[in-house]
Design an enzyme around this catalytic site. Sequence first.
Site, PDB file in Angstrom:
ATOM      1  N   GLY A 128       0.802  -1.224   0.000  1.00 48.11           N
ATOM      2  CA  GLY A 128       0.000   0.000   0.000  1.00 48.11           C
ATOM      3  C   GLY A 128       0.835   1.274   0.000  1.00 48.11           C
ATOM      4  O   GLY A 128       2.029   1.263  -0.246  1.00 48.11           O
ATOM      5  N   GLU A 158       3.390   6.092  -8.198  1.00 50.01           N
ATOM      6  CA  GLU A 158       3.338   5.781  -9.627  1.00 50.01           C
ATOM      7  C   GLU A 158       3.956   4.401  -9.946  1.00 50.01           C
ATOM      8  O   GLU A 158       3.554   3.739 -10.898  1.00 50.01           O
ATOM      9  CB  GLU A 158       4.044   6.914 -10.380  1.00 50.01           C
ATOM     10  CG  GLU A 158       3.772   7.019 -11.860  1.00 50.01           C
ATOM     11  CD  GLU A 158       2.294   7.084 -12.244  1.00 50.01           C
ATOM     12  OE1 GLU A 158       1.966   6.497 -13.291  1.00 50.01           O
ATOM     13  OE2 GLU A 158       1.484   7.691 -11.530  1.00 50.01           O
ATOM     14  N   HIS A 204       3.733   1.622  -8.139  1.00 43.41           N
ATOM     15  CA  HIS A 204       2.665   0.633  -7.948  1.00 43.41           C
ATOM     16  C   HIS A 204       1.658   0.710  -9.102  1.00 43.41           C
ATOM     17  O   HIS A 204       1.210  -0.312  -9.617  1.00 43.41           O
ATOM     18  CB  HIS A 204       1.906   0.915  -6.643  1.00 43.41           C
ATOM     19  CG  HIS A 204       2.707   0.755  -5.396  1.00 43.41           C
ATOM     20  ND1 HIS A 204       3.015   1.812  -4.566  1.00 43.41           N
ATOM     21  CD2 HIS A 204       3.260  -0.341  -4.812  1.00 43.41           C
ATOM     22  CE1 HIS A 204       3.700   1.371  -3.516  1.00 43.41           C
ATOM     23  NE2 HIS A 204       3.880   0.071  -3.649  1.00 43.41           N
ATOM     24  N   ASP A 219      12.960  -3.563  -6.359  1.00 47.18           N
ATOM     25  CA  ASP A 219      13.307  -4.567  -5.345  1.00 47.18           C
ATOM     26  C   ASP A 219      13.801  -5.812  -6.082  1.00 47.18           C
ATOM     27  O   ASP A 219      13.165  -6.868  -6.054  1.00 47.18           O
ATOM     28  CB  ASP A 219      12.077  -4.873  -4.490  1.00 47.18           C
ATOM     29  CG  ASP A 219      11.535  -3.617  -3.837  1.00 47.18           C
ATOM     30  OD1 ASP A 219      12.132  -3.156  -2.868  1.00 47.18           O
ATOM     31  OD2 ASP A 219      10.530  -3.073  -4.339  1.00 47.18           O
TER      32      ASP A 219
HETATM   33  P1  AMP Z   1       5.787  -2.425  -1.836  1.00 46.04           P
HETATM   34  O1  AMP Z   1       4.416  -1.896  -1.628  1.00 46.04           O
HETATM   35  O2  AMP Z   1       6.861  -1.431  -1.570  1.00 46.04           O
HETATM   36  O3  AMP Z   1       6.001  -3.752  -1.155  1.00 46.04           O
HETATM   37  O4  AMP Z   1       5.924  -2.729  -3.388  1.00 46.04           O
HETATM   38  C1  AMP Z   1       4.976  -3.505  -4.082  1.00 46.04           C
HETATM   39  C2  AMP Z   1       5.502  -3.788  -5.467  1.00 46.04           C
HETATM   40  O5  AMP Z   1       5.736  -2.557  -6.147  1.00 46.04           O
HETATM   41  C3  AMP Z   1       6.843  -4.549  -5.469  1.00 46.04           C
HETATM   42  O6  AMP Z   1       6.834  -5.494  -6.526  1.00 46.04           O
HETATM   43  C4  AMP Z   1       7.835  -3.449  -5.722  1.00 46.04           C
HETATM   44  O7  AMP Z   1       9.027  -3.899  -6.335  1.00 46.04           O
HETATM   45  C5  AMP Z   1       7.050  -2.559  -6.659  1.00 46.04           C
HETATM   46  N1  AMP Z   1       7.615  -1.211  -6.640  1.00 46.04           N
HETATM   47  C6  AMP Z   1       7.883  -0.443  -5.561  1.00 46.04           C
HETATM   48  N2  AMP Z   1       8.450   0.723  -5.932  1.00 46.04           N
HETATM   49  C7  AMP Z   1       8.555   0.680  -7.284  1.00 46.04           C
HETATM   50  C8  AMP Z   1       9.071   1.569  -8.272  1.00 46.04           C
HETATM   51  N3  AMP Z   1       9.599   2.742  -7.958  1.00 46.04           N
HETATM   52  N4  AMP Z   1       9.030   1.186  -9.572  1.00 46.04           N
HETATM   53  C9  AMP Z   1       8.516  -0.018  -9.922  1.00 46.04           C
HETATM   54  N5  AMP Z   1       8.002  -0.902  -9.036  1.00 46.04           N
HETATM   55  C10 AMP Z   1       8.035  -0.563  -7.735  1.00 46.04           C
END
Ligand code: AMP
Length: 302
Positions: free
Chosen positions: A37, A41, A43, A156
């Site tokens: 959550g 952009e 996400h 990641d």
């Molecule tokens: P998180 O909510 O941070 O656990 O991220 C959820 C998903 O979004 C994961 O697959 C992350 O690698 C991806 N994500 C987070 N930040 C970015 C970003 N800046 N660009 C692309 N994907 C992202």
Amino acid sequence: MPEMNSINTIKTINEARKLIQSFRKDGRTVGFVPTMGYFHEGHLELMRRSIKECDETFVSIFVNPIQFGPKEDLSKYPRDLERDLKMAGGVGVRYVFHPDAREMYPDGFQTTVRAGALAEGFCGASRPGHFDGVCTVVAKLFNIITPDRAYFGMKDYQQLLVVEKMAEDLNMGVKIVRCETVREADGLAMSSRNSYLDAGERAIAPALHENIEAAKKALTSIAMDAAARPEDLTAAIEERKAGLIKRGFKSVDYFKAADAVTLKEISSPDELRSCASIFLAGAAYLGKTRLIDNAVFNIRNR
Ligand code: AMP
């Protein structure tokens, strides 16, 4: 049954399963975007891609307690469900799975997934148990949603590799789709954790991407120079680490290059030249905030 065009928040595993069964009966493909959550952009790009490639898209919002260490930011991790639902709805998402911690980890929960060697270095070394927690929740979510395709960000990258390996090793039958890192205009990789930064820290933050890009250039020159020695590689990396501190980062957790397939660290120009693809990654503290970023690139055939 949920409404047709608005966003539906699903809080229980049973409800999610029923919905998925109805999609399957109609022969519809399911895309899945797991998240914690506090959308940005990055996400939204994952969601757009899933919507484009799959008949139905599920987004999960779950701040997974078991992937946080005891001294990490679980309780203060940013949360804003209302805002998230608006943003996801805005790009056309219709189903958000938002279970609470007891729904995912009821009393008596005891079975976990243990990640392998890919989880040992980089973030795995500084966050013991983190990738086991990630694998466990992603495996549970995959079992609940049974997606055809699941979308993960290159931001990641180690997580992406660990999840790809888990899906392959445990025959999960889901295609893991790699999505490029989305950045702010000044190069900073978007992250929910950027909201922790004060104005001064935010101004320094792009230095992580800048130093990774500078190191990428230096490594490329070293690889092309037949006379380059292992010390040149070490010096190039150390220079970029020092560059981060000079710009105002408090400390550098890691800053190194590895084979992008095995994550085995690269310590000589020969190793650099023999890698089909290189993973250059940094993690550093800006005040109390730990930021990560990376570049994945090729040297051969340039
Ligand atoms: P998180 O909510 O941070 O656990 O991220 C959820 C998903 O979004 C994961 O697959 C992350 O690698 C991806 N994500 C987070 N930040 C970015 C970003 N800046 N660009 C692309 N994907 C992202």
